[in-house]
Design an enzyme around this catalytic site. Structure first.
Site, PDB file in Angstrom:
ATOM      1  N   ARG A  58       0.824  -1.212   0.000  1.00  0.00           N
ATOM      2  CA  ARG A  58       0.000   0.000   0.000  1.00  0.00           C
ATOM      3  C   ARG A  58       0.865   1.271   0.000  1.00  0.00           C
ATOM      4  O   ARG A  58       0.503   2.283  -0.609  1.00  0.00           O
ATOM      5  CB  ARG A  58      -0.907  -0.038   1.239  1.00  0.00           C
ATOM      6  CG  ARG A  58      -2.070   0.902   1.196  1.00  0.00           C
ATOM      7  CD  ARG A  58      -3.135   0.447   0.211  1.00  0.00           C
ATOM      8  NE  ARG A  58      -4.156   1.467   0.042  1.00  0.00           N
ATOM      9  CZ  ARG A  58      -5.269   1.311  -0.646  1.00  0.00           C
ATOM     10  NH1 ARG A  58      -5.536   0.174  -1.243  1.00  0.00           N
ATOM     11  NH2 ARG A  58      -6.136   2.288  -0.760  1.00  0.00           N
ATOM     12  N   MET A  63     -13.532   5.065  -4.969  1.00  0.00           N
ATOM     13  CA  MET A  63     -13.774   4.080  -3.905  1.00  0.00           C
ATOM     14  C   MET A  63     -12.481   3.671  -3.185  1.00  0.00           C
ATOM     15  O   MET A  63     -12.445   2.644  -2.514  1.00  0.00           O
ATOM     16  CB  MET A  63     -14.463   2.839  -4.495  1.00  0.00           C
ATOM     17  CG  MET A  63     -15.794   3.134  -5.162  1.00  0.00           C
ATOM     18  SD  MET A  63     -17.008   3.920  -4.066  1.00  0.00           S
ATOM     19  CE  MET A  63     -18.288   4.419  -5.212  1.00  0.00           C
ATOM     20  N   LEU A 119      -8.033   7.155   0.813  1.00  0.00           N
ATOM     21  CA  LEU A 119      -6.874   8.000   0.500  1.00  0.00           C
ATOM     22  C   LEU A 119      -5.831   7.936   1.605  1.00  0.00           C
ATOM     23  O   LEU A 119      -6.165   7.863   2.789  1.00  0.00           O
ATOM     24  CB  LEU A 119      -7.317   9.461   0.337  1.00  0.00           C
ATOM     25  CG  LEU A 119      -8.227   9.807  -0.824  1.00  0.00           C
ATOM     26  CD1 LEU A 119      -8.368  11.314  -0.928  1.00  0.00           C
ATOM     27  CD2 LEU A 119      -7.733   9.236  -2.138  1.00  0.00           C
ATOM     28  N   HIS A 133     -21.025  12.530  -1.893  1.00  0.00           N
ATOM     29  CA  HIS A 133     -21.613  11.371  -1.215  1.00  0.00           C
ATOM     30  C   HIS A 133     -23.105  11.319  -1.552  1.00  0.00           C
ATOM     31  O   HIS A 133     -23.790  12.349  -1.484  1.00  0.00           O
ATOM     32  CB  HIS A 133     -21.409  11.493   0.297  1.00  0.00           C
ATOM     33  CG  HIS A 133     -21.962  10.310   1.025  1.00  0.00           C
ATOM     34  ND1 HIS A 133     -21.313   9.092   1.029  1.00  0.00           N
ATOM     35  CD2 HIS A 133     -23.112  10.142   1.711  1.00  0.00           C
ATOM     36  CE1 HIS A 133     -22.049   8.221   1.701  1.00  0.00           C
ATOM     37  NE2 HIS A 133     -23.146   8.826   2.123  1.00  0.00           N
ATOM     38  N   GLU A 192     -26.664  15.087  -7.470  1.00  0.00           N
ATOM     39  CA  GLU A 192     -25.209  14.976  -7.642  1.00  0.00           C
ATOM     40  C   GLU A 192     -24.674  15.796  -8.811  1.00  0.00           C
ATOM     41  O   GLU A 192     -23.692  16.534  -8.670  1.00  0.00           O
ATOM     42  CB  GLU A 192     -24.811  13.507  -7.834  1.00  0.00           C
ATOM     43  CG  GLU A 192     -25.080  12.665  -6.609  1.00  0.00           C
ATOM     44  CD  GLU A 192     -24.489  11.263  -6.734  1.00  0.00           C
ATOM     45  OE1 GLU A 192     -23.383  11.110  -7.266  1.00  0.00           O
ATOM     46  OE2 GLU A 192     -25.144  10.308  -6.276  1.00  0.00           O
TER      47      GLU A 192
HETATM   48  C1  GAR Z   1     -22.008   8.310  -7.153  1.00  0.00           C
HETATM   49  O1  GAR Z   1     -23.344   8.055  -6.824  1.00  0.00           O
HETATM   50  C2  GAR Z   1     -21.273   8.875  -5.950  1.00  0.00           C
HETATM   51  O2  GAR Z   1     -22.076   9.702  -5.171  1.00  0.00           O
HETATM   52  C3  GAR Z   1     -20.896   7.612  -5.212  1.00  0.00           C
HETATM   53  O3  GAR Z   1     -20.526   6.708  -6.222  1.00  0.00           O
HETATM   54  C4  GAR Z   1     -21.256   6.990  -7.414  1.00  0.00           C
HETATM   55  C5  GAR Z   1     -20.278   7.103  -8.569  1.00  0.00           C
HETATM   56  O4  GAR Z   1     -20.943   7.260  -9.794  1.00  0.00           O
HETATM   57  N1  GAR Z   1     -19.863   7.851  -4.255  1.00  0.00           N
HETATM   58  C6  GAR Z   1     -19.795   7.266  -3.056  1.00  0.00           C
HETATM   59  O5  GAR Z   1     -20.601   6.439  -2.681  1.00  0.00           O
HETATM   60  C7  GAR Z   1     -18.630   7.719  -2.168  1.00  0.00           C
HETATM   61  N2  GAR Z   1     -18.837   7.295  -0.822  1.00  0.00           N
HETATM   62  P1  GAR Z   1     -20.203   7.834 -11.075  1.00  0.00           P
HETATM   63  O6  GAR Z   1     -18.920   7.017 -11.280  1.00  0.00           O
HETATM   64  O7  GAR Z   1     -21.184   7.596 -12.204  1.00  0.00           O
HETATM   65  O8  GAR Z   1     -19.917   9.294 -10.872  1.00  0.00           O
END
Ligand code: GAR
Length: 208
Positions: free
Chosen positions: A66, A91, A94, A110, A181
């Site tokens: 890592r 995902m 960091l 989020h 979003e």
């Molecule tokens: C999105 O819904 C974002 O909010 C979520 O992953 C998805 C990515 O979609 N993020 C999380 O859950 C972070 N904890 P995308 O690749 O189409 O933007």
């Protein structure tokens, strides 16, 4: 010009929303310098490619440990001399050194209204499954600065979205993306690009 690096892992619809908002002038003074994915098959990389944006995969799986992955990621981000790092469906956990180095210069989206349905284990579709399980009537999305906790940093923007009877996690996820979003992420980046944000005592003050 705000120099932005975008970290992704999957489909990249939030990345696309940022690209489109820059093109249409919803976000001003901003340039995406690089898109980095931990997942070599992320469609987000193709979206960047299609738009002529530098894109690479840096996967923990291709490093011995890592620490080496963390170093490679930090080096690449440093090399691009970024003002802002955007986690758009990233995902990867960091490295603490990165968070400290880029204090209040990393933002995350989020898919819920923090402090609900957030923290360890709450990501992607699972968030919407939990929202439906609990039966809340309102959910939404949050853009926040990243600190050492999980979804605990200063909140920049939030938008509520209605939960409807009969929603599946997939249907709800799509509504949250479309109504919240893809709007609040460009809004937050534009505020930062135009120096409209101050962080005071762990809270965000927006100066319009
Ligand atoms: C999105 O819904 C974002 O909010 C979520 O992953 C998805 C990515 O979609 N993020 C999380 O859950 C972070 N904890 P995308 O690749 O189409 O933007």
């Amino acid at each position: 010009m705000l120099r932005v690096g975008v970290l992704v892992s999957g489909g990249g619809t939030n990345l696309q929303a940022i690209i489109d908002a820059i093109d249409s002038g919803i976000i001003t003074n901003t340039e995406i310098e690089i898109v980095i994915s931990n997942n070599p098959n992320a469609y987000a990389l193709t979206r960047a490619q299609n738009h002529g944006i530098e894109n690479i995969c840096i996967s923990p799986k291709t490093f011995e440990n890592r620490e080496q992955f963390n170093e490679a990621l930090i080096n690449k981000l440093d090399e691009k001399k970024l003002d802002l790092i955007v986690l758009a469906g990233c995902m990867v956990v960091l490295p603490a050194a990165l968070i400290a180095k880029y204090r209040n210069r990393i933002i995350n989206i989020h898919p819920a209204l923090i402090p609900s349905f957030c923290g360890k284990g709450y990501y992607g579709l699972h968030v919407h499954e939990e929202v439906l399980k609990r039966g809340v009537k309102i959910t939404g999305a949050t853009v926040h600065f990243v600190d050492e906790g999980t979804d605990t940093g200063p909140i920049i923007a939030q938008k509520a979205v209605e939960v409807k009877w009969g929603d599946t996690p997939e249907v709800l996820q799509k509504r949250v993306m479309e109504e919240a979003e893809w709007k609040i992420m460009p809004y937050a980046i534009n505020l930062i690009a135009n120096n409209k944000i101050e962080v005071i005592d762990g809270k965000v003050k927006i100066n319009q």
